[in-house]
Scaffold this active site. Structure first.
Site, PDB file in Angstrom:
ATOM      1  N   GLU A 123      -4.545 -10.344  -0.643  1.00  0.00           N
ATOM      2  CA  GLU A 123      -5.421 -10.250   0.528  1.00  0.00           C
ATOM      3  C   GLU A 123      -6.835 -10.550   0.057  1.00  0.00           C
ATOM      4  O   GLU A 123      -7.256 -10.067  -0.995  1.00  0.00           O
ATOM      5  CB  GLU A 123      -5.391  -8.840   1.143  1.00  0.00           C
ATOM      6  CG  GLU A 123      -4.061  -8.479   1.768  1.00  0.00           C
ATOM      7  CD  GLU A 123      -4.019  -7.069   2.349  1.00  0.00           C
ATOM      8  OE1 GLU A 123      -5.076  -6.506   2.692  1.00  0.00           O
ATOM      9  OE2 GLU A 123      -2.903  -6.532   2.449  1.00  0.00           O
ATOM     10  N   GLU A 149       0.807  -1.224   0.000  1.00  0.00           N
ATOM     11  CA  GLU A 149       0.000   0.000   0.000  1.00  0.00           C
ATOM     12  C   GLU A 149       0.843   1.278   0.000  1.00  0.00           C
ATOM     13  O   GLU A 149       0.654   2.144   0.845  1.00  0.00           O
ATOM     14  CB  GLU A 149      -0.924  -0.001   1.222  1.00  0.00           C
ATOM     15  CG  GLU A 149      -2.091  -0.971   1.106  1.00  0.00           C
ATOM     16  CD  GLU A 149      -3.167  -0.492   0.150  1.00  0.00           C
ATOM     17  OE1 GLU A 149      -3.019   0.585  -0.449  1.00  0.00           O
ATOM     18  OE2 GLU A 149      -4.153  -1.223  -0.014  1.00  0.00           O
TER      19      GLU A 149
END
Ligand code: IPT
Length: 985
Positions: A507, A427
Site C-alpha cells: 500500500e 493487518e
C-alpha cells in the site's frame, strides 16, 4: 435449537454464530467453474424480515414460508438478493476503520445482533437430477444458517468466500422453499475488521447446481511455461478421471492427469493475456467442464519476482469491491468497468484488498490481463486497541477458522492464471496461525509465492512488504541498505532470508481527497531497483454511499452520516475513483506516472529516445504521433517511426524536421504513443504515453494594438488601495492569499499534520494593517502587513500598479517578516472577486486537469476552455481543488457579452497557478459534502506563485522537501486587462 445451551455453572455455551466453528454441513472447498449441467440462479426478490437479535423464532422455514408481504405477519417485506439489507432501508450501514463496532470480547458478539431472515420458493425445472445437487452461496455477510424445505443444510461464516451444501436429499420436484437466516455479527466478524463499511446480507449469488453422479467435482490446472524452451506443460488433477481437449493446441481427449508438453504455446501474461479454451470431460460420461488455460510460471529468482523468466513490475491498485448504491454487491458489468478503467490507465495489477473478490472478477482478470494478488478474508486490526491481546491470528483455538478461509480462497481461485500471489490477509499482526496458513498453502500450491505484510520477520511471506514507506526508504530498500527490523534481531538466518526477498509496497500513495503526490517520484524509484516487484496505490475507489437530499440532489455518505457510532469518518473516501466511478485527478496522475513507455525528446540531437517499460511486450502495438503547437494552436503534425524494441529496452528514432519560424510564440512539441489497433480494453488511438518539450520560448511582447490603459481607468479605494473596478469590470482585490481549504493530506494522521502547524501559526486568520498607499500619476504602491493575532510573525505585502499598454501591471511582493523558523505555507498568491457571470475560463498553460506541485505530471501545456463549474473537482469531502498550473494567460468572460478579464504573466517564464471558484475558501473549508456548497454571485479568482505540495500524509509521508512551500521573498507580476465592450471604459 435457538436457545443457547448452558453449562453447569449457568454460562451459556456460544451459539453457532459465536463459536469457533467455521461452518457445519458444508461441502469441501473446490474450484469455481462452469459445467454444461444446469444451474438455477436463485437471485431475485425474496421475502425478508429483520430482527434485532439473533434468536427470533424460526417460524419461516417450511414450504409455506412467512407468507410474504401482506400476510398476517406484517414484519415481513421483500428484499432483492444479492443485496445488503442496510442499503434497502433496514438498519444502517456502519463504517469503522480499525475499531470493532462491538466490544472486544472474542468470540462473543452482543445480544443486539441484527438478523435478517430470507425466504423464497423456486420451481425445480423438470427432469432435474436431484441427487448430488449443490446449493452454493458465493458471499454472505457475516454468518448464516440455511434450510431447504424445512430441513437444515448447515451454517457458515467467512463473508467473502463461498459455502456449498448438499441440496440433493432435501430437494423436491416442483416447488421448493429456501430459508436463510443471516446474522450481522458473528465470531467471524473478528476476522473481518477491514477498513470498510460493515454491510450484512446475502450479497453475492445464490445458485443451485445440478451435479449428477460421476460429475467432476474439482480440478487443479497446472499450466506452466518454460521460457527457455518456449514450451508449456500441462497437467490437470481431477477428482474423477477425465480427458482433456484443447483444440487450438491439437490436444483431443488426452488423459487430464498425464503431463503434456506443448511446444510453441504462447504464454499468458497481464500484457498479453493469451488464454486457451478447451474442455475437461469426465470419463464417467458426465457433462464436460469449460477450461480457460493460461500458461505461465511464477518464480522468485535471485531475489526478483519473475513471470515466464522475465522480471515483473506491478503497477497496482488496492481494490475493494464498492458500488455507491449496492455496496459490495457488484454486477459483472461493474467489475468489467473497473478493469477497463485500470487497463486504460496503465495499471497492471490488483491486490484484492482485503478479501477474495467475486469469482467472476478473476475470470475477467484472466481475460483482460491483470496480475492479481489474491488476499484472504482475514483482518483482525481492531485488536490493536487491546494491544493485540487475544489476537485470533495468534490463538490456536482460532486456527480452524483461519485455515478454513485460506483453503476456501485457494481452492476457489487456484485455476486463474491472473492470480500470481496468495496473500494471507491484512493487518492481523503476527501469530502462529499465520504459520499454519503459510504451511498449508505452500504444500497445496507451491506454484505461487505468498505475501503477508504485518509480520516483520517475513517468515510467512516470499516478499519483503511494507505500507506507506517514503520514497527515500523505498530507494534504500532497492539498494538492499534498509535497516533490519527489530523482529529479526538475533535471528541472522531469518534476517538474511528477509534481505534476499523481493520488495513489494503493498500500500502506498494514500489517494484520500486531493492527491496523492509524488507518484512519479515513487515510480521512478521502483523502476530503478531490480529488487522492487512493484507497488499498489491505496486505493481504487472512494467508499461513499449515495444518498439524496430533500431537494433531490445526490451526495455521498461516509462514516457517521448514518448516525453510526463509533465511526471512521471520512477515512473510507480515499480512492482514485469517486464513488460513482468518475475518475478523480489522482487516476490521471497515476496513469502518467505508470506509463509503460518513456518518451524522451532530445531536440539538440534531433532524436526521440524511447524506453520500453513493459516487462514482456514490444512496442509494435503502438503508433507514435507528434504535434507542434504555437501558443496552444496546432502548427504541424505527423508520425514518428520507432524501430522495434523489446521489453525493458530502449531505442532511438529520428525526430521529424520541424517547421521553423512562423508563427511566432511559445512552441511545444508533443509526442504521443497511442494504440495502433483496437485492444480488448481500448480502441485504436487510445493514448498510452506522452511527452512534451518546448521548442521555442515565448516571443517578446509586442506593442498592443488596443487602447492604452492608464491608472485613471481603474477605481482604487483611497484608504486601502484596493481595486474596486478595472475599466467597466467590477473587479475587487487583490488580497494576500496564503490559505487553502485543508486537504485530507494537510490534515494528516495523528501528529503528522502540517495543518496543525499552519493553524498554530495563525495562517488562517491573518489581519491586515495598511502601511501606506502612495499614488503617483503612473504608479500606485500599496504596502501592508498581514499577521495573526497574538503572534510576532507576519508577511509584508507590496503591490505596485503601473500601466502597461492595454493592461495594468500588478507587481506583487510578499516578504516574510519576523520569526518564521520551521514554518511553511499552504500557498503564496493573491485573490480577487468579480461577478459570477464571467464564468467561461480560457487559459494557456497546463491542463486540462488540476495540478499541484507534486501531482502535475498529467497536465500538459495547451490552450483550454472550461466553465467554472467544471473547473471544480467535487471531492466527496470538500477541500482545496481545481488549480491549473503553469498558466501563462487566462481569460474569464461572460459568455453572453464576451466581456471579462484577461490575466497574463508579465514574464511568461514565470507563469502562475490559476484557481477560479464560485465560492470562497472559507465556504469550501466549512462544507462537509459538496451539496453544502452553493455558488454565490461572485467568482473567487486565486492567482498563486506557489503552493505547498500534496503528499500523502493522510496515511503516509507528507510532500518531499522540494514540494514544500517555505517562507521566502516572492515577487511576481501580472498584467490585468478588461476584455470586450462590457469591460472597456
Ligand atoms: C492500511 C490498511 O491496510 C488499509 O485497509 C487502509 O485502512 C489503509 O491503511 C488506510 O486507508 S493500515 C495502515 C494505516 C497501517
Amino acid at each position: 435449537m435457538t436457545t443457547p445451551e448452558r453449562s453447569a455453572d449457568g454460562t451459556r455455551t456460544p451459539p453457532y454464530w459465536a463459536d469457533l466453528d467455521p461452518g457445519t454441513g458444508r461441502r469441501p472447498p473446490r474450484a469455481h467453474f462452469t459445467s454444461a449441467d444446469r444451474r438455477l440462479d436463485l437471485g431475485g426478490t425474496w421475502s425478508f424480515r429483520l430482527s434485532p437479535t439473533a434468536d427470533a423464532p424460526l417460524d419461516f422455514l417450511g414450504p409455506e414460508g412467512p407468507g410474504g408481504p401482506g400476510s398476517r405477519d406484517g414484519t415481513w417485506t421483500t428484499l432483492p438478493v444479492p443485496a445488503h439489507w442496510v442499503l434497502h432501508g433496514h438498519d444502517t450501514p456502519r463504517y469503522t476503520n480499525t475499531a470493532y463496532p462491538f466490544p472486544i470480547d472474542p468470540p462473543h458478539v452482543p445480544d443486539a445482533n441484527p438478523t435478517g431472515d430470507h425466504h423464497r420458493t423456486f420451481h425445480l425445472p423438470d427432469g432435474w437430477r436431484r441427487p448430488g445437487s449443490v446449493l452454493r452461496f458465493d458471499g454472505v455477510d457475516s454468518c448464516f444458517r440455511v434450510w431447504l424445505n424445512g430441513r437444515e443444510l448447515g451454517t457458515s461464516k467467512g463473508s467473502r468466500l463461498p459455502a456449498e451444501f448438499d441440496a440433493g436429499p432435501a430437494l423436491r420436484p416442483g416447488r421448493n422453499a429456501l430459508a436463510v437466516r443471516v446474522h450481522r455479527w458473528s465470531s467471524g466478524s473478528y476476522l473481518e475488521d477491514q477498513d470498510m463499511w460493515w454491510l450484512p446480507g446475502i450479497f453475492r449469488d445464490v445458485t443451485l447446481l445440478e451435479v449428477p453422479e460421476g460429475s467432476l467435482g474439482d480440478f487443479f490446472v497446472h499450466a506452466s511455461y518454460d521460457h527457455e524452451r518456449g514450451s508449456g506443460t500441462l497437467r490437470v488433477d481431477t477428482d474423477v478421471p477425465a480427458h482433456l481437449s484443447l483444440p487450438e493446441l491439437g490436444v483431443h481427449g488426452h488423459p487430464a492427469d498425464r503431463v503434456l508438453t506443448l511446444p510453441g504455446v504462447e504464454p499468458w501474461s497481464a500484457e498479453h493475456p493469451r488464454l486457451y479454451t478447451g474442455e475437461l470431460a469426465p470419463r464417467t460420461g458426465a457433462a464436460p467442464v469449460r477450461l480457460c488455460i493460461g500458461f505461465r510460471t511464477v518464480a522468485i529468482r535471485d531475489g526478483r519476482f519473475t513471470v515466464n523468466g522475465a522480471p515483473v513490475l506491478l503497477r497496482g491498485v488496492n481494490r475493494h469491491e464498492h458500488d455507491p448504491d449496492h455496496g459490495r454487491a457488484l454486477t459483472v458489468d461493474t467489475m468489467r468497468r473497473d478493469l477497463l478503467l485500470m487497463k486504460r490507465n496503465n495499471i497492471n495489477a490488483v491486490r484484492t484488498a482485503h478479501y477474495p473478490p467475486h469469482p467472476a472478477f478473476l475470470g475477467l482478470c484472466d481475460e483482460l490481463g491483470l496480475w492479481v494478488v489474491d488476499e484472504c478474508d482475514i483482518e483482525t486490526h481492531g485488536f490493536i486497541h487491546a494491544d493485540w491481546a487475544g489476537n485470533p491470528a495468534d490463538d490456536p483455538r482460532w486456527r480452524p477458522m483461519l485455515l478454513d478461509r485460506m483453503r476456501r480462497m485457494v481452492e476457489r481461485d487456484k485455476n486463474h492464471p491472473s492470480v500470481v500471489v496468495w496473500s494471507l490477509g491484512n493487518e492481523s499482526h503476527h501469530g502462529t496461525n499465520l504459520a499454519a496458513l503459510a504451511d498449508w498453502t505452500r504444500e497445496r500450491d507451491p506454484s505461487r509465492p505468498l505475501h503477508y505484510e504485518r509480520d516483520r520477520t517475513y517468515r510467512h511471506s516470499d516478499f519483503y512488504s511494507l505500507m506507506y514507506a517514503p520514497v527515500d526508504e523505498v530507494d534504500r530498500i532497492g539498494r538492499h541498505e534498509e535497516a533490519a527490523p527489530d523482529e529479526t534481531a538475533g535471528e541472522p538466518a531469518l534476517e538474511r532470508r528477509r534481505r534476499g526477498l523481493p520488495f513489494l509496497l503493498c500500500e502506498y500513495a494514500h489517494a484520500m481527497g486531493n492527491g496523492p503526490g509524488s507518484l512519479t517520484d515513487y515510480q521512478r524509484t521502483l523502476e530503478r531497483h531490480p529488487r522492487c516487484a512493484g507497488a499498489f496505490v491505496w486505493e481504487w475507489i472512494d467508499h461513499g454511499l449515495r444518498r439524496t437530499d430533500p431537494d433531490g440532489r445526490t451526495w455521498f455518505a461516509y462514516g457517521g452520516d448514518f448516525g453510526d457510532s463509533p465511526h471512521g469518518g471520512t477515512f473510507c473516501i480515499d480512492g482514485l475513483l469517486f464513488p460513482d466511478r468518475t475518475p478523480s485527478p489522482g487516476l490521471a496522475a497515476y496513469k502518467k506516472a505508470a506509463e509503460p513507455v518513456a518518451i524522451g525528446i532530445d531536440l539538440g540531437a534531433g532524436r526521440l529516445r524511447v524506453r520500453n517499460r513493459y516487462d514482456m511486450r514490444d512496442l509494435a502495438h503502438l503508433r507514435f504521433e507528434w504535434v507542434l503547437e504555437a501558443e496552444g494552436v496546432q502548427v504541424a503534425r505527423g508520425e514518428v517511426k520507432v524501430p522495434p524494441v523489446g521489453a525493458r529496452r530502449e531505442t532511438d528514432a529520428a525526430l521529424p524536421d520541424l517547421p521553423s519560424g512562423r508563427p511566432a510564440g511559445e512552441t511545444w512539441l508533443t509526442v504521443r504513443a497511442v494504440l495502433a489497433a483496437d485492444e480488448p480494453w481500448a480502441s485504436a488511438g487510445h493514448e498510452v504515453a506522452w511527452a512534451q518539450t518546448r521548442v521555442r520560448p515565448a516571443a517578446p511582447r509586442t506593442r498592443p494594438r488596443g487602447r492604452r490603459l492608464t491608472l485613471a481607468d481603474a477605481d482604487f479605494d483611497d484608504r486601502t488601495g484596493l481595486l474596486r473596478a478595472l475599466g467597466g469590470l467590477d473587479l475587487k482585490g487583490p488580497h494576500l492569499d496564503v490559505w487553502r481549504a485543508p486537504t485530507d493530506n494537510d490534515r494528516g494522521m495523528g501528529d503528522a499534520s502540517v495543518l496543525r502547524t499552519w493553524r498554530a501559526a495563525g495562517l488562517d486568520r491573518l489581519v491586515a494593517r495598511t502601511e501606506g498607499v502612495e499614488r503617483e500619476p503612473d504608479r500606485l504602491v500599496v504596502r501592508s502587513r498581514l499577521a495573526p493575532a497574538g503572534l510576532p510573525h507576519g508577511l509584508r505585502l507590496r503591490q505596485t500598479w503601473t500601466p502597461e499598454g492595454d493592461a495594468l501591471r500588478l507587481t506583487v511582493e510578499i516578504v516574510p517578516d519576523g520569526p518564521w523558523d520551521g514554518l511553511s505555507l499552504p500557498r503564496a498568491g493573491v485573490r480577487f472577486t468579480l461577478p459570477a457571470r464571467h464564468d467561461r475560463v480560457r487559459w494557456y498553460g497546463k491542463g486540462p486537469g488540476e495540478a499541484y506541485p507534486d501531482s502535475e505530471q498529467a497536465a500538459r501545456i495547451g490552450l483550454f476552455t472550461a466553465d467554472v463549474a467544471t473547473l471544480q473537482t467535487p471531492y466527496v469531502v470538500p477541500q482545496e481543488n481545481g488549480r491549473r498550473a503553469a498558466v501563462r494567460r487566462a481569460e474569464l468572460v461572460d459568455p453572453v457579452t464576451g466581456a471579462g478579464l484577461g490575466v497574463e504573466a508579465a514574464d511568461p517564464g514565470r507563469p502562475f497557478g490559476l484557481t477560479v471558484r464560485p465560492w470562497s475558501t472559507e465556504e469550501l473549508e466549512a462544507a462537509a459534502h459538496p451539496v453544502d456548497l452553493t455558488a454565490g454571485d461572485r467568482l473567487h479568482l486565486h492567482l498563486d506563485t506557489g503552493q505547498y505540495g500534496l503528499g500523502s500524509a493522510s496515511c503516509g509521508p507528507g510532500p518531499l522537501p522540494t514540494y514544500r512551500l517555505l517562507p521566502q521573498t516572492w515577487r511576481f507580476a501580472l498584467l490585468l486587462r478588461p476584455l470586450g465592450d462590457g469591460g472597456t471604459p
